[in-house]
Scaffold this motif. Structure first.
Motif, PDB file in Angstrom:
ATOM      1  N   ALA A  82       0.785  -1.280  -0.077  1.00 34.71           N
ATOM      2  CA  ALA A  82      -0.046  -0.108  -0.047  1.00 34.71           C
ATOM      3  C   ALA A  82       0.833   1.153   0.003  1.00 34.71           C
ATOM      4  O   ALA A  82       0.700   2.242  -0.801  1.00 34.71           O
ATOM      5  N   PHE A  83       1.992   1.156   0.814  1.00 32.26           N
ATOM      6  CA  PHE A  83       2.866   2.364   0.853  1.00 32.26           C
ATOM      7  C   PHE A  83       3.383   2.641  -0.508  1.00 32.26           C
ATOM      8  O   PHE A  83       3.419   3.763  -1.048  1.00 32.26           O
ATOM      9  N   PHE A  84       3.959   1.633  -1.160  1.00 32.49           N
ATOM     10  CA  PHE A  84       4.679   1.899  -2.418  1.00 32.49           C
ATOM     11  C   PHE A  84       3.679   1.930  -3.631  1.00 32.49           C
ATOM     12  O   PHE A  84       4.102   2.957  -4.547  1.00 32.49           O
ATOM     13  N   SER A  85       2.680   1.337  -3.697  1.00 31.52           N
ATOM     14  CA  SER A  85       1.715   1.623  -4.939  1.00 31.52           C
ATOM     15  C   SER A  85       0.729   2.860  -4.564  1.00 31.52           C
ATOM     16  O   SER A  85       0.559   3.459  -5.748  1.00 31.52           O
ATOM     17  N   LYS A  86       0.418   3.349  -3.518  1.00 30.89           N
ATOM     18  CA  LYS A  86      -0.439   4.214  -3.222  1.00 30.89           C
ATOM     19  C   LYS A  86       0.498   5.631  -2.902  1.00 30.89           C
ATOM     20  O   LYS A  86      -0.367   6.805  -3.251  1.00 30.89           O
ATOM     21  N   VAL A  87       1.480   5.714  -2.213  1.00 28.60           N
ATOM     22  CA  VAL A  87       1.846   6.798  -1.480  1.00 28.60           C
ATOM     23  C   VAL A  87       3.180   7.382  -2.309  1.00 28.60           C
ATOM     24  O   VAL A  87       3.328   8.390  -2.770  1.00 28.60           O
ATOM     25  N   VAL A  88       4.132   6.248  -2.609  1.00 29.17           N
ATOM     26  CA  VAL A  88       5.519   6.764  -3.327  1.00 29.17           C
ATOM     27  C   VAL A  88       5.169   7.267  -4.666  1.00 29.17           C
ATOM     28  O   VAL A  88       5.878   8.215  -4.905  1.00 29.17           O
ATOM     29  N   PRO A  89       4.139   6.858  -5.396  1.00 29.02           N
ATOM     30  CA  PRO A  89       4.040   7.703  -6.663  1.00 29.02           C
ATOM     31  C   PRO A  89       3.885   8.976  -6.720  1.00 29.02           C
ATOM     32  O   PRO A  89       4.329   9.722  -7.667  1.00 29.02           O
ATOM     33  N   HIS A  90       3.233   9.595  -5.545  1.00 28.33           N
ATOM     34  CA  HIS A  90       2.991  10.788  -5.441  1.00 28.33           C
ATOM     35  C   HIS A  90       4.432  11.582  -5.190  1.00 28.33           C
ATOM     36  O   HIS A  90       4.698  12.685  -5.452  1.00 28.33           O
ATOM     37  N   PHE A  91       5.076  10.994  -4.409  1.00 26.49           N
ATOM     38  CA  PHE A  91       6.400  11.393  -3.931  1.00 26.49           C
ATOM     39  C   PHE A  91       7.391  11.780  -5.152  1.00 26.49           C
ATOM     40  O   PHE A  91       7.964  12.813  -5.598  1.00 26.49           O
ATOM     41  N   PHE A  92       7.253  10.565  -6.186  1.00 28.06           N
ATOM     42  CA  PHE A  92       8.087  10.857  -7.441  1.00 28.06           C
ATOM     43  C   PHE A  92       7.634  11.983  -8.313  1.00 28.06           C
ATOM     44  O   PHE A  92       8.315  12.666  -8.982  1.00 28.06           O
ATOM     45  N   ALA A  93       6.233  12.088  -8.363  1.00 31.60           N
ATOM     46  CA  ALA A  93       5.509  13.137  -9.234  1.00 31.60           C
ATOM     47  C   ALA A  93       5.988  14.518  -8.606  1.00 31.60           C
ATOM     48  O   ALA A  93       6.132  15.458  -9.333  1.00 31.60           O
ATOM     49  N   SER A  94       6.134  14.532  -7.347  1.00 34.91           N
ATOM     50  CA  SER A  94       6.509  15.706  -6.614  1.00 34.91           C
ATOM     51  C   SER A  94       7.946  16.282  -7.223  1.00 34.91           C
ATOM     52  O   SER A  94       8.179  17.197  -7.468  1.00 34.91           O
ATOM     53  N   ILE A  95       8.894  15.227  -7.134  1.00 35.10           N
ATOM     54  CA  ILE A  95      10.347  15.434  -7.571  1.00 35.10           C
ATOM     55  C   ILE A  95      10.268  15.699  -9.143  1.00 35.10           C
ATOM     56  O   ILE A  95      11.201  16.707  -9.396  1.00 35.10           O
ATOM     57  N   ARG A  96       9.578  15.420 -10.005  1.00 32.59           N
ATOM     58  CA  ARG A  96       9.476  15.640 -11.420  1.00 32.59           C
ATOM     59  C   ARG A  96       8.483  16.796 -11.566  1.00 32.59           C
ATOM     60  O   ARG A  96       8.677  17.140 -12.845  1.00 32.59           O
ATOM     61  N   SER A  97       8.126  17.338 -10.724  1.00 31.71           N
ATOM     62  CA  SER A  97       7.040  18.642 -10.941  1.00 31.71           C
ATOM     63  C   SER A  97       8.083  19.704 -11.541  1.00 31.71           C
ATOM     64  O   SER A  97       9.252  19.965 -10.990  1.00 31.71           O
ATOM     65  N   ALA A  98       7.503  20.656 -12.362  1.00 30.15           N
ATOM     66  CA  ALA A  98       7.920  21.699 -13.068  1.00 30.15           C
ATOM     67  C   ALA A  98       7.738  23.111 -12.384  1.00 30.15           C
ATOM     68  O   ALA A  98       8.639  23.964 -12.620  1.00 30.15           O
ATOM     69  N   THR A  99       6.714  22.872 -11.619  1.00 33.95           N
ATOM     70  CA  THR A  99       6.402  24.115 -10.882  1.00 33.95           C
ATOM     71  C   THR A  99       5.902  23.876  -9.433  1.00 33.95           C
ATOM     72  O   THR A  99       5.708  22.930  -9.245  1.00 33.95           O
ATOM     73  N   GLU A 100       6.129  25.167  -8.774  1.00 34.95           N
ATOM     74  CA  GLU A 100       5.357  25.041  -7.170  1.00 34.95           C
ATOM     75  C   GLU A 100       3.904  24.564  -7.332  1.00 34.95           C
ATOM     76  O   GLU A 100       3.555  23.753  -6.416  1.00 34.95           O
ATOM     77  N   GLU A 101       3.291  24.940  -8.118  1.00 39.41           N
ATOM     78  CA  GLU A 101       1.780  24.572  -8.314  1.00 39.41           C
ATOM     79  C   GLU A 101       1.802  22.876  -8.469  1.00 39.41           C
ATOM     80  O   GLU A 101       0.942  22.303  -7.801  1.00 39.41           O
ATOM     81  N   GLU A 102       2.544  22.323  -9.069  1.00 38.50           N
ATOM     82  CA  GLU A 102       2.335  21.022  -9.486  1.00 38.50           C
ATOM     83  C   GLU A 102       2.947  20.275  -8.088  1.00 38.50           C
ATOM     84  O   GLU A 102       2.572  19.252  -7.891  1.00 38.50           O
ATOM     85  N   ARG A 103       3.933  20.737  -7.473  1.00 37.47           N
ATOM     86  CA  ARG A 103       4.564  20.263  -6.283  1.00 37.47           C
ATOM     87  C   ARG A 103       3.430  20.174  -5.173  1.00 37.47           C
ATOM     88  O   ARG A 103       3.497  19.205  -4.578  1.00 37.47           O
ATOM     89  N   ASP A 104       2.767  21.338  -5.115  1.00 38.69           N
ATOM     90  CA  ASP A 104       1.724  21.550  -4.299  1.00 38.69           C
ATOM     91  C   ASP A 104       0.607  20.418  -4.495  1.00 38.69           C
ATOM     92  O   ASP A 104       0.073  19.752  -3.564  1.00 38.69           O
ATOM     93  N   ALA A 105       0.209  20.214  -5.777  1.00 35.62           N
ATOM     94  CA  ALA A 105      -0.796  19.455  -6.221  1.00 35.62           C
ATOM     95  C   ALA A 105      -0.288  17.829  -5.638  1.00 35.62           C
ATOM     96  O   ALA A 105      -1.164  17.149  -5.091  1.00 35.62           O
ATOM     97  N   ALA A 106       0.784  17.670  -6.082  1.00 36.28           N
ATOM     98  CA  ALA A 106       1.607  16.255  -5.767  1.00 36.28           C
ATOM     99  C   ALA A 106       1.351  15.899  -4.053  1.00 36.28           C
ATOM    100  O   ALA A 106       1.100  14.784  -3.719  1.00 36.28           O
ATOM    101  N   ALA A 107       1.708  17.110  -3.346  1.00 39.86           N
ATOM    102  CA  ALA A 107       1.885  16.820  -1.842  1.00 39.86           C
ATOM    103  C   ALA A 107       0.344  16.801  -1.357  1.00 39.86           C
ATOM    104  O   ALA A 107       0.034  15.881  -0.489  1.00 39.86           O
ATOM    105  N   GLU A 108      -0.614  17.398  -2.059  1.00 40.00           N
ATOM    106  CA  GLU A 108      -1.907  17.070  -1.569  1.00 40.00           C
ATOM    107  C   GLU A 108      -2.307  15.833  -1.936  1.00 40.00           C
ATOM    108  O   GLU A 108      -3.109  15.086  -0.979  1.00 40.00           O
ATOM    109  N   GLU A 109      -2.115  15.030  -3.115  1.00 38.61           N
ATOM    110  CA  GLU A 109      -2.303  13.703  -3.305  1.00 38.61           C
ATOM    111  C   GLU A 109      -1.531  12.597  -2.587  1.00 38.61           C
ATOM    112  O   GLU A 109      -2.325  11.721  -2.096  1.00 38.61           O
ATOM    113  N   LEU A 110      -0.614  13.000  -2.233  1.00 35.87           N
ATOM    114  CA  LEU A 110       0.440  12.261  -1.282  1.00 35.87           C
ATOM    115  C   LEU A 110      -0.404  12.124   0.166  1.00 35.87           C
ATOM    116  O   LEU A 110      -0.683  10.896   0.454  1.00 35.87           O
ATOM    117  N   ALA A 111      -0.808  13.308   0.612  1.00 31.44           N
ATOM    118  CA  ALA A 111      -1.456  13.344   2.000  1.00 31.44           C
ATOM    119  C   ALA A 111      -2.859  12.586   1.855  1.00 31.44           C
ATOM    120  O   ALA A 111      -2.992  11.857   2.785  1.00 31.44           O
TER     121      ALA A 111
END
Length: 233
Positions: free
Chosen positions: A105-134
């Motif tokens: 569950a941790f690796f299939s549901k949470v970690v993908p949003h962590f990598f999405a954050s790292i790949r984000s090009a903008t602050e808005e994308e990083r914020d959105a990834a953090a919201e999905e991670l949470a």
């Protein structure tokens, strides 16, 4: 019984290889460490050990084991301890199944949003990834954690295989939100207040010496940025 001869082929900046370090440290096993340079093509000698060229690879009395989750599982099975009970009786098998489900569950549901954050090009994308991670933490992980007992999986007061498998990523999730790294939204710590059991579990895990003893935060963050962050035109 003679101590096993263990060689760990690793790179300390890699979160997957980091899992093997946690397991070995927690089990108190001595080992030889061979660093693999991940920024260069793999040498032929290493491809003979692991044809995929990935880290970690473990030589255990001459037997080669690869893939980080399998390496950690093997070590926990080969050296029964507080990390994981033996597979029988049935209640032990049930506990092991719950650990495996939690890690999945941790690796299939949470970690993908962590990598999405790292790949984000903008602050808005990083914020959105953090919201999905949470949101994923609240929905998928929070209900699987005990309350009012020890801080680790199942209410344990010592690390389990669940923390061995997830600890290196928890370190990165919690530390990369610092302004100097800019890899994860600075809003994430506040968002995780919605999941108090997760917050307690994660903070307790990253404070353990076996989890953090190889962690060079700046070096790891710099490598993750170089590897994953979008390149500026």
């Amino acid at each position: 019984m003679a101590a096993p001869k263990i060689i760990l082929y690793t790179n300390r900046n890699c979160p997957w290889a980091h899992r093997a370090h946690i397991a070995l440290k927690e089990l108190g096993l001595e080992y030889e460490e061979v660093i693999i340079d991940l920024d260069k093509p793999r040498e032929p000698w290493y491809l003979q050990i692991n044809p995929r060229g990935l880290v970690p690879a473990l030589s255990y009395n001459g037997n080669i084991i690869t893939e980080s989750g399998i390496v950690a599982q093997f070590l926990a099975d080969a050296h029964p301890s507080h990390l994981l009970p033996q597979s029988s009786p049935a209640e032990n098998a049930l506990y092991r199944a719950r650990v495996a489900f939690f890690v999945d569950a941790f690796f299939s549901k949470v970690v993908p949003h962590f990598f999405a954050s790292i790949r984000s090009a903008t602050e808005e994308e990083r914020d959105a990834a953090a919201e999905e991670l949470a949101k994923a933490v609240v929905k998928e992980i929070e209900p699987l954690l005990e309350d009012g007992k020890g801080p680790f999986f199942g209410g344990s007061d010592r690390l389990t295989l669940a923390e061995v498998q997830s600890g290196s990523f928890l370190l990165r999730i919690l530390s990369f939100s610092k302004p100097e790294h800019g890899l994860v939204s600075a809003k994430l710590p506040a968002l995780l207040e919605q999941a108090p059991k997760f917050k307690r579990w994660a903070e307790a895990t990253v404070q353990q010496e076996s989890v953090n003893f190889i962690y060079n935060e700046k070096a790891v963050a710099d490598r993750m940025r170089a590897k994953f962050a979008p390149k500026k035109p």
